[in-house]
Motif scaffolding. Sequence first.
Motif, PDB file in Angstrom:
ATOM      1  N   ILE A 186     -10.594   9.254  44.521  1.00 52.23           N
ATOM      2  CA  ILE A 186     -10.083  10.180  43.523  1.00 52.23           C
ATOM      3  C   ILE A 186      -8.607   9.872  43.296  1.00 52.23           C
ATOM      4  N   ALA A 187      -8.250   9.603  42.041  1.00 50.31           N
ATOM      5  CA  ALA A 187      -6.862   9.261  41.720  1.00 50.31           C
ATOM      6  C   ALA A 187      -6.032  10.506  41.438  1.00 50.31           C
ATOM      7  N   ASN A 188      -6.574  11.415  40.634  1.00 54.73           N
ATOM      8  CA  ASN A 188      -5.837  12.622  40.246  1.00 54.73           C
ATOM      9  C   ASN A 188      -6.781  13.797  40.086  1.00 54.73           C
ATOM     10  N   ARG A 189      -6.260  14.994  40.354  1.00 52.87           N
ATOM     11  CA  ARG A 189      -7.014  16.236  40.204  1.00 52.87           C
ATOM     12  C   ARG A 189      -6.261  17.147  39.242  1.00 52.87           C
ATOM     13  N   TYR A 190      -7.016  17.854  38.406  1.00 51.86           N
ATOM     14  CA  TYR A 190      -6.414  18.734  37.410  1.00 51.86           C
ATOM     15  C   TYR A 190      -7.172  20.051  37.367  1.00 51.86           C
ATOM     16  N   GLY A 191      -6.471  21.123  36.992  1.00 48.19           N
ATOM     17  CA  GLY A 191      -7.126  22.371  36.664  1.00 48.19           C
ATOM     18  C   GLY A 191      -7.552  22.347  35.207  1.00 48.19           C
ATOM     19  N   LEU A 192      -8.365  23.322  34.811  1.00 47.32           N
ATOM     20  CA  LEU A 192      -8.797  23.384  33.414  1.00 47.32           C
ATOM     21  C   LEU A 192      -7.621  23.516  32.455  1.00 47.32           C
ATOM     22  N   GLU A 193      -6.573  24.229  32.907  1.00 46.74           N
ATOM     23  CA  GLU A 193      -5.417  24.421  32.037  1.00 46.74           C
ATOM     24  C   GLU A 193      -4.692  23.112  31.738  1.00 46.74           C
ATOM     25  N   ASN A 194      -4.953  22.098  32.549  1.00 44.80           N
ATOM     26  CA  ASN A 194      -4.366  20.771  32.329  1.00 44.80           C
ATOM     27  C   ASN A 194      -5.434  19.754  31.925  1.00 44.80           C
ATOM     28  N   GLY A 195      -6.472  20.244  31.275  1.00 45.36           N
ATOM     29  CA  GLY A 195      -7.584  19.383  30.905  1.00 45.36           C
ATOM     30  C   GLY A 195      -7.192  18.236  29.989  1.00 45.36           C
ATOM     31  N   GLN A 196      -6.286  18.508  29.047  1.00 46.52           N
ATOM     32  CA  GLN A 196      -5.837  17.426  28.167  1.00 46.52           C
ATOM     33  C   GLN A 196      -5.206  16.298  28.973  1.00 46.52           C
ATOM     34  N   ASP A 197      -4.416  16.653  29.984  1.00 48.03           N
ATOM     35  CA  ASP A 197      -3.768  15.634  30.817  1.00 48.03           C
ATOM     36  C   ASP A 197      -4.807  14.798  31.568  1.00 48.03           C
ATOM     37  N   ALA A 198      -5.899  15.445  32.005  1.00 45.98           N
ATOM     38  CA  ALA A 198      -6.954  14.711  32.693  1.00 45.98           C
ATOM     39  C   ALA A 198      -7.571  13.662  31.772  1.00 45.98           C
ATOM     40  N   TYR A 199      -7.825  14.037  30.529  1.00 43.65           N
ATOM     41  CA  TYR A 199      -8.392  13.104  29.562  1.00 43.65           C
ATOM     42  C   TYR A 199      -7.402  11.993  29.229  1.00 43.65           C
ATOM     43  N   LEU A 200      -6.131  12.342  29.116  1.00 39.96           N
ATOM     44  CA  LEU A 200      -5.118  11.335  28.809  1.00 39.96           C
ATOM     45  C   LEU A 200      -4.984  10.327  29.951  1.00 39.96           C
ATOM     46  N   ALA A 201      -5.170  10.786  31.198  1.00 40.03           N
ATOM     47  CA  ALA A 201      -5.121   9.871  32.341  1.00 40.03           C
ATOM     48  C   ALA A 201      -6.231   8.830  32.242  1.00 40.03           C
ATOM     49  N   VAL A 202      -7.422   9.257  31.829  1.00 45.00           N
ATOM     50  CA  VAL A 202      -8.533   8.319  31.651  1.00 45.00           C
ATOM     51  C   VAL A 202      -8.246   7.385  30.480  1.00 45.00           C
ATOM     52  N   GLU A 203      -7.684   7.951  29.414  1.00 46.41           N
ATOM     53  CA  GLU A 203      -7.323   7.130  28.254  1.00 46.41           C
ATOM     54  C   GLU A 203      -6.324   6.047  28.641  1.00 46.41           C
ATOM     55  N   ASN A 204      -5.438   6.348  29.571  1.00 48.68           N
ATOM     56  CA  ASN A 204      -4.428   5.389  30.026  1.00 48.68           C
ATOM     57  C   ASN A 204      -4.936   4.470  31.126  1.00 48.68           C
ATOM     58  N   ARG A 205      -6.245   4.558  31.401  1.00 52.00           N
ATOM     59  CA  ARG A 205      -6.929   3.645  32.326  1.00 52.00           C
ATOM     60  C   ARG A 205      -6.364   3.694  33.733  1.00 52.00           C
ATOM     61  N   ILE A 206      -6.150   4.896  34.233  1.00 48.74           N
ATOM     62  CA  ILE A 206      -5.719   5.057  35.605  1.00 48.74           C
ATOM     63  C   ILE A 206      -6.781   4.476  36.531  1.00 48.74           C
ATOM     64  N   ARG A 207      -6.380   3.842  37.611  1.00 47.09           N
ATOM     65  CA  ARG A 207      -7.330   3.268  38.563  1.00 47.09           C
ATOM     66  C   ARG A 207      -7.794   4.374  39.499  1.00 47.09           C
ATOM     67  N   GLY A 208      -9.085   4.494  39.670  1.00 44.97           N
ATOM     68  CA  GLY A 208      -9.648   5.582  40.458  1.00 44.97           C
ATOM     69  C   GLY A 208     -10.182   6.666  39.547  1.00 44.97           C
ATOM     70  N   ARG A 209     -10.839   7.655  40.138  1.00 49.07           N
ATOM     71  CA  ARG A 209     -11.494   8.691  39.366  1.00 49.07           C
ATOM     72  C   ARG A 209     -10.582   9.881  39.101  1.00 49.07           C
ATOM     73  N   VAL A 210     -10.758  10.483  37.938  1.00 51.76           N
ATOM     74  CA  VAL A 210     -10.038  11.688  37.528  1.00 51.76           C
ATOM     75  C   VAL A 210     -10.996  12.863  37.597  1.00 51.76           C
ATOM     76  N   VAL A 211     -10.583  13.931  38.271  1.00 51.41           N
ATOM     77  CA  VAL A 211     -11.463  15.069  38.501  1.00 51.41           C
ATOM     78  C   VAL A 211     -10.811  16.353  38.034  1.00 51.41           C
ATOM     79  N   ILE A 212     -11.601  17.196  37.348  1.00 53.77           N
ATOM     80  CA  ILE A 212     -11.178  18.536  36.982  1.00 53.77           C
ATOM     81  C   ILE A 212     -11.786  19.517  37.969  1.00 53.77           C
ATOM     82  N   CYS A 213     -10.975  20.387  38.545  1.00 46.63           N
ATOM     83  CA  CYS A 213     -11.428  21.389  39.500  1.00 46.63           C
ATOM     84  C   CYS A 213     -11.244  22.779  38.898  1.00 46.63           C
ATOM     85  N   PRO A 214     -12.294  23.331  38.286  1.00 43.05           N
ATOM     86  CA  PRO A 214     -12.163  24.617  37.590  1.00 43.05           C
ATOM     87  C   PRO A 214     -11.763  25.779  38.493  1.00 43.05           C
TER      88      PRO A 214
END
Length: 324
Positions: free
Chosen positions: A296-324
């Motif tokens: 897991i590369a980064n964890r985000y709350g729902l309130e930061n959901g856009q940032d989670a998607y942007l991290a994937v868009e920027n091809r971060i290495r590892g998985r991006v997870v949202i924790c509601p």
Amino acid sequence: MRALRFDRFGDPHVLGLAEVPDPVAGDGEAVVAVKAASVNPSDLKNVAGQMEGTTLPRIPGRDFAGVVVDGPHNWVGVEVWGTGGDVGFTRDGSHAQMLTVPAAALARKPERLSFEEASAVGVNFVTGWLGAVEAAQLAKDEIIAVFGVSGGVGGAVAQIAHALGARVIGVDRVHPADGTPAASIIKEFVALDGSARDTASEIKRLTAGRGADVVYDAVGGVTTPAALASLARRGRLVVISAVGTRTVEIDLVELYRDEIRVYGCNSGHYDVVESGARLQRLAPFFDSEEFRPLPIANRYGLENGQDAYLAVENRIRGRVVICP
């Protein structure tokens, strides 16, 4: 409940945090309280309008892990995981505090995996399993070349192939990162830094001129000529993507003379019930630690959901997870 939702297609900024009614399980359904949900490149494409069949407005998100809170009595309180080609597309997805799925889709989460780890498995391993096992029917002692081995699907395929007793050759622009599951498996690696002929020649050299029984091309398009040229007689090519170009030239004479078979594999055609059945087959491998998810590369709350998607868009290495 709170959920990420979009009512028009676009970049991650079209996602908004919304308050929506709590789901209630109908006949034959279950409600899962989502503890973690990964963000896949296909989720990004879905929001951008690049996937077929998505209906709006929609809560996105394919992969999830959580606890059943409503539905069949024997499932309430059970930790589950899931994914599906319909989840987040034609039915509301996992980037929310809860989601509803058919009870037939429920699959017990491997005990050895945390919710975050379990949420990062679905798309990658189901896609890998469909292509390597169900389509190509990879067998013990066969040779498989995995194009895109440093990515999520490629890393899953490497683990599946290794478990089957196949010899695995990794192919990518960069070697799998230290600490990733694929890094410990890949002993033979071919860098994608030359021509298609160069790549195929190196794979042929490593196989004493024979070529690979299976090429799993998790890139596709720009890599297809090299993938085809790397196959042995009666080899099987699995294609799951097309990067750079949708069209390629194929020498049909070489294709039929070498009895080459080409398989297209699309996990999007497998709904949450069909995908859940495959996760049940994969679960023992995770409980035995033979399979491991990407870190897991980064964890985000729902309130930061856009940032989670942007991290994937920027091809971060590892998985991006949202924790509601």
